[in-house]
Every structure is written in structure tokens, then in C-alpha cells.
Design a protein around this motif. Sequence first.
Motif, mmCIF file in Angstrom:
data_model
loop_
_atom_site.group_PDB
_atom_site.id
_atom_site.type_symbol
_atom_site.label_atom_id
_atom_site.label_comp_id
_atom_site.label_asym_id
_atom_site.label_seq_id
_atom_site.Cartn_x
_atom_site.Cartn_y
_atom_site.Cartn_z
ATOM 1 N N GLU A 78 27.899 15.410 44.966
ATOM 2 C CA GLU A 78 27.351 16.751 45.047
ATOM 3 C C GLU A 78 27.747 17.919 43.117
ATOM 4 O O GLU A 78 27.170 18.481 43.459
ATOM 5 C CB GLU A 78 29.474 17.313 44.700
ATOM 6 C CG GLU A 78 29.538 18.715 45.653
ATOM 7 C CD GLU A 78 29.007 19.157 46.168
ATOM 8 O OE1 GLU A 78 28.606 20.676 46.526
ATOM 9 O OE2 GLU A 78 28.848 18.934 47.385
ATOM 10 N N CYS A 79 28.168 16.864 42.571
ATOM 11 C CA CYS A 79 28.014 17.717 40.854
ATOM 12 C C CYS A 79 27.018 16.871 40.374
ATOM 13 O O CYS A 79 26.820 16.557 39.145
ATOM 14 C CB CYS A 79 29.509 17.555 40.622
ATOM 15 S SG CYS A 79 30.009 16.027 40.376
ATOM 16 N N GLY A 80 26.670 15.082 40.478
ATOM 17 C CA GLY A 80 25.986 14.873 39.729
ATOM 18 C C GLY A 80 27.047 14.013 38.846
ATOM 19 O O GLY A 80 26.294 13.316 37.884
ATOM 20 N N CYS A 121 34.886 16.901 40.643
ATOM 21 C CA CYS A 121 34.877 18.213 41.253
ATOM 22 C C CYS A 121 36.290 18.251 42.425
ATOM 23 O O CYS A 121 36.336 19.069 43.092
ATOM 24 C CB CYS A 121 32.996 18.379 41.707
ATOM 25 S SG CYS A 121 32.732 16.717 42.750
ATOM 26 N N GLY A 122 36.231 17.195 42.453
ATOM 27 C CA GLY A 122 37.525 16.515 43.524
ATOM 28 C C GLY A 122 36.683 16.108 45.413
ATOM 29 O O GLY A 122 37.734 15.739 45.857
ATOM 30 N N THR A 123 34.999 16.347 45.117
ATOM 31 C CA THR A 123 34.904 16.297 46.685
ATOM 32 C C THR A 123 35.157 14.865 47.192
ATOM 33 O O THR A 123 34.733 13.525 46.223
ATOM 34 C CB THR A 123 33.219 16.248 46.502
ATOM 35 O OG1 THR A 123 33.037 17.822 46.064
ATOM 36 C CG2 THR A 123 32.614 16.047 47.167
ATOM 37 N N LYS A 124 35.098 14.622 48.098
ATOM 38 C CA LYS A 124 35.577 13.312 49.034
ATOM 39 C C LYS A 124 33.845 12.637 48.905
ATOM 40 O O LYS A 124 33.202 13.040 49.448
ATOM 41 C CB LYS A 124 35.855 13.206 50.585
ATOM 42 C CG LYS A 124 35.789 11.982 50.849
ATOM 43 C CD LYS A 124 37.281 11.230 51.423
ATOM 44 C CE LYS A 124 37.452 9.655 52.028
ATOM 45 N NZ LYS A 124 37.880 8.864 51.287
ATOM 46 N N LYS A 129 41.418 8.189 42.556
ATOM 47 C CA LYS A 129 41.556 6.903 43.543
ATOM 48 C C LYS A 129 42.344 7.384 44.782
ATOM 49 O O LYS A 129 42.324 7.228 45.892
ATOM 50 C CB LYS A 129 42.416 5.848 43.232
ATOM 51 C CG LYS A 129 41.858 5.082 42.080
ATOM 52 C CD LYS A 129 41.858 3.490 43.048
ATOM 53 C CE LYS A 129 40.766 2.633 42.780
ATOM 54 N NZ LYS A 129 39.553 1.814 43.051
ATOM 55 N N CYS A 130 43.158 8.674 44.809
ATOM 56 C CA CYS A 130 44.359 9.517 45.672
ATOM 57 C C CYS A 130 43.980 10.975 45.473
ATOM 58 O O CYS A 130 44.331 11.720 46.002
ATOM 59 C CB CYS A 130 45.457 9.146 44.531
ATOM 60 S SG CYS A 130 46.356 9.850 43.452
ATOM 61 N N GLY A 131 42.596 11.165 44.551
ATOM 62 C CA GLY A 131 43.028 12.741 44.849
ATOM 63 C C GLY A 131 43.735 13.799 44.036
ATOM 64 O O GLY A 131 42.821 15.195 44.122
ATOM 65 N N VAL A 132 43.998 13.735 43.431
ATOM 66 C CA VAL A 132 45.525 15.047 42.518
ATOM 67 C C VAL A 132 44.366 15.231 41.109
ATOM 68 O O VAL A 132 44.121 13.976 40.537
ATOM 69 C CB VAL A 132 46.828 13.972 42.236
ATOM 70 C CG1 VAL A 132 47.346 14.949 41.560
ATOM 71 C CG2 VAL A 132 47.449 13.396 43.511
ATOM 72 N N ARG A 133 44.738 15.997 41.116
ATOM 73 C CA ARG A 133 44.308 17.010 39.774
ATOM 74 C C ARG A 133 45.458 15.918 38.527
ATOM 75 O O ARG A 133 46.903 16.155 38.997
ATOM 76 C CB ARG A 133 44.399 18.125 39.775
ATOM 77 C CG ARG A 133 44.033 18.577 38.518
ATOM 78 C CD ARG A 133 43.608 19.906 38.084
ATOM 79 N NE ARG A 133 42.381 20.626 39.627
ATOM 80 C CZ ARG A 133 41.147 20.534 39.333
ATOM 81 N NH1 ARG A 133 40.966 20.005 37.992
ATOM 82 N NH2 ARG A 133 40.473 21.031 40.131
ATOM 83 N N VAL A 134 45.112 15.821 38.025
ATOM 84 C CA VAL A 134 44.944 15.055 36.222
ATOM 85 C C VAL A 134 44.619 15.667 35.067
ATOM 86 O O VAL A 134 45.311 15.551 34.282
ATOM 87 C CB VAL A 134 45.067 13.519 36.060
ATOM 88 C CG1 VAL A 134 45.393 12.616 37.434
ATOM 89 C CG2 VAL A 134 43.280 13.149 36.379
ATOM 90 N N ALA A 135 43.905 16.224 35.284
ATOM 91 C CA ALA A 135 43.693 16.770 34.393
ATOM 92 C C ALA A 135 44.880 17.910 33.760
ATOM 93 O O ALA A 135 45.793 18.646 34.339
ATOM 94 C CB ALA A 135 42.224 18.255 34.111
ATOM 95 N N GLY A 136 45.382 17.783 32.401
ATOM 96 C CA GLY A 136 46.941 18.501 32.230
ATOM 97 C C GLY A 136 47.426 18.176 31.915
ATOM 98 O O GLY A 136 48.560 18.056 31.957
#
Length: 155
Positions: free
Chosen positions: A6-8, A21-24, A62-69
Motif C-alpha cells: 500500500e505505502c511501500g 499506514c496500518g494496512t493489513k 503485531k496487533c495493529g494498535v496505534r502506538v505513535a504518541g
Amino acid sequence: MIKCSECGGELEQTADFCPNCGTKVDKSAVVKEEIQPVPSQNTKFCSNCGAKIDVKAEICPKCGVRVAGASEQKSPFFALILSFLFPGLGQFYNGHSKKGIILVVGAIVSVILYVILIGAILYLLIWIYGLYDAYKSAEAINNGVNVPDEISLNF
């Protein structure tokens, strides 16, 4: 390393989600590149699952949770000052509301019990623990360690 279709962005071989980008991750659609080891100083831990991730990752692979911030820097000294003023305030500053509530309630109960000597001793113990925990938790948060929001007597 492999790249996200998706984003490279760069992905680890075992990633289920792109950290950018969080894409699966569709394992069949990624472009493979040569594998390079990631230095340990460039890693942190996911606040949700505890997985070791790149320090620049916005989303846990691993789990897809946003960790930034999620791992914003905390001042151990400021946490210490808040706990000095009243037990539990430093824990609220660190984002540990369960610990904060327990320490605030414990301090209030000990003030009520102040009429008898046990209240003074109990308040002193709660106060000292609050100081220690607030400072150490803020340091651990700054180092990327996942600190649980529970009372622990492990010194």
C-alpha cells in the motif's frame, strides 16, 4: 525486509499490519528485499501487546494498535513533585489512573485514621510508595517499557 504493497514502508517478515499506514499485510502482495537486522537501540515496546517494534512505528505490526504518541516522554522529576504534593497525583500524570485512585483513596483513609497513630504511619508508607512508583514509572515509560497500571511491591 519486505515492503508494504500500500505505502511501500518497510515491514518485518512476521508483520500482520504495516507500522506506517496500518494496512493489513497481504503476504502474497509484498515485495521482498534483503533482510537487515534492526539495532536494539531503535526499538520500543507496544503498549497493547508488548511486542518489540521499531521506534518510528506508528502502528504495531503485531496487533495493529496505534502506538505513535502512546509513549510520550514523561518527566520523572515532575511525577515525583506531584506525588510529593499528594499521593497518587504522579500516577495520574503517568497515565496510571488505577494506581492513582488506589493511592488517593488510601491517603484519604489514612488521614481519617490520623486520629489514631496508625493513620500517620499508613499515610507515610503510601506517600513514600507513591513517590517511588511515580518516579520509576516515568523513567520506564521514557525507556519504552510497558508499565502495567497496577500496584506492585517489587522493588
